[in-house]
Design an enzyme around this catalytic site. Structure first.
Site, short mmCIF file in Angstrom:
data_model
loop_
_atom_site.label_atom_id
_atom_site.label_comp_id
_atom_site.label_asym_id
_atom_site.label_seq_id
_atom_site.Cartn_x
_atom_site.Cartn_y
_atom_site.Cartn_z
CG HIS A 149 30.02 41.26 39.06
ND1 HIS A 149 30.39 42.58 38.95
CD2 HIS A 149 31.18 40.56 39.03
CE1 HIS A 149 31.71 42.67 38.83
NE2 HIS A 149 32.22 41.46 38.89
CG HIS A 197 29.62 40.53 34.82
ND1 HIS A 197 29.76 41.89 34.94
CD2 HIS A 197 30.70 40.00 35.45
CE1 HIS A 197 30.87 42.17 35.60
NE2 HIS A 197 31.46 41.05 35.93
CG HIS A 211 35.79 38.62 41.78
ND1 HIS A 211 36.24 37.96 40.66
CD2 HIS A 211 34.88 39.52 41.33
CE1 HIS A 211 35.63 38.44 39.58
NE2 HIS A 211 34.79 39.39 39.95
CG HIS A 243 37.59 43.50 33.59
ND1 HIS A 243 38.53 42.60 34.05
CD2 HIS A 243 36.83 43.83 34.66
CE1 HIS A 243 38.33 42.41 35.34
NE2 HIS A 243 37.32 43.15 35.74
CE1 TYR A 252 38.25 40.73 40.09
CE2 TYR A 252 39.77 41.76 38.54
CZ TYR A 252 38.58 41.10 38.80
OH TYR A 252 37.73 40.81 37.77
CD GLU A 262 35.72 43.24 39.64
OE1 GLU A 262 34.88 42.32 39.74
OE2 GLU A 262 36.10 43.67 38.55
FE LIG Z 1 34.17 40.85 38.55
#
Ligand SMILES: [Fe+2]
Length: 304
Positions: A149, A197, A211, A243, A252, A262
């Site tokens: 992503h 996502h 990112h 997260h 990251y 990431e």
């Molecule tokens: Fe991300």
């Protein structure tokens, strides 16, 4: 018609030689082809010719991102939808870049150049399609399985999100909001596949890239990735951590050209009827970095 997945990103790399070496040997992508100013790479478990293009450039940042559609006819249908919506499109001829068929190109309200395509040369994942082993020999570095992503920035987040939700049938998995009535969008996380996502869009500098992320299958691989970063003096921005948003585990870090990468693992499965989860601005620390419960300044201010 169907967008299937995030198919590729093209990334500006002013620190050219070091960036090539880093993506091949530290991240562990496989070089598939090379031109004078472009290197074409894939993660090992991807079957298509490439998913990451490094572009020799004066500046870092996103040159374009592209979603792969299932059928060539999808391009016509999406193009018509975009044009009817008032978005100007252009056709990118087959062969503009190596191994790629025709694409439909347009710019979203946050400034990023987006392409839709269906044709690209297939090279396989290094394993047979009959009785395969779980992974091929010769993997190096973090060797993620795939591009997962990206998070892009710009001014008109809601306008960009509407393109994806209204025209491409993406869904919002999570949103971070501000304002007295929680009606001001800071960031939205969107999916078309069944991960948490495929793209996220955040308020920030126009045409910004926060990112792009690679998928690792297991949490322990994140620890190994952190070891590889330390061994190679890669600048870590945050993590390893988790997260709140997406529940994924993460690190990251920066490539030699200043683009943030990431490695991401986990998170929940989504479906078109998954409800949207909302995080309010006062919980932003926990939403982004669940363990630390606060953001570092670099994470919120550095874009490429
Ligand atoms: Fe991300």
């Amino acid at each position: 018609m169907a967008i299937m997945r995030l198919g590729r990103v093209e990334i500006g790399c002013p620190n050219w030689e070091k960036s090539i070496e880093y993506y091949k040997n530290v991240i562990g992508l496989i070089e598939v082809a090379r031109e004078e100013d472009r290197v074409y790479l894939k993660a090992w478990d991807e079957h298509d010719h490439h998913s990451v293009i490094l572009k020799k450039n004066d500046s870092a940042g996103l040159v374009h991102l592209a979603f792969k559609c299932e059928f060539a006819s999808d391009l016509d249908l999406y193009e018509e939808k975009l044009n009817n919506y008032g978005v100007t499109t252009e056709r990118v001829p087959a062969g503009t870049r190596l191994a790629e068929g025709e694409a439909v190109r347009f710019v979203i309200p946050t400034g990023q150049t987006v392409e839709l395509y269906s044709e690209i040369e297939v090279v396989g994942n290094g394993l047979p399609l009959v009785n395969p082993d779980p992974w091929p020999d010769g993997l190096v570095g973090m060797h993620p399985t795939r591009l997962d992503h990206l998070l892009v920035a710009g001014d008109d987040v809601d306008g960009a999100v509407k393109i994806f939700t209204d025209l491409f049938d993406f869904h919002v998995s999570e949103q971070l909001v501000a304002g007295e009535n929680n009606d001001v969008t800071i960031c939205k996380w969107l999916f078309k596949t069944n991960t948490a996502h495929d793209i996220a869009i955040i308020k920030g500098p126009q045409n910004g890239l926060h990112h792009f992320a690679f998928w690792l299958d297991e949490w322990v691989e994140l620890r190994n990735a952190a070891d590889i970063m330390a061994k190679n003096d890669v600048m870590i921005d945050a993590g390893p951590t988790r997260h709140g948003i997406t529940r994924g585990t993460t690190i990251y870090f920066f490539d030699p050209s200043g683009n943030r990468n990431e490695v991401f693992c986990g998170g929940y499965i989504t479906y078109p009827d998954s409800p949207t989860i909302t995080w309010t601005e006062d919980t932003i620390g926990k939403a982004i970095f669940y363990f630390e419960r606060e953001l570092n300044e670099r994470f919120t201010t550095v874009f490429s």
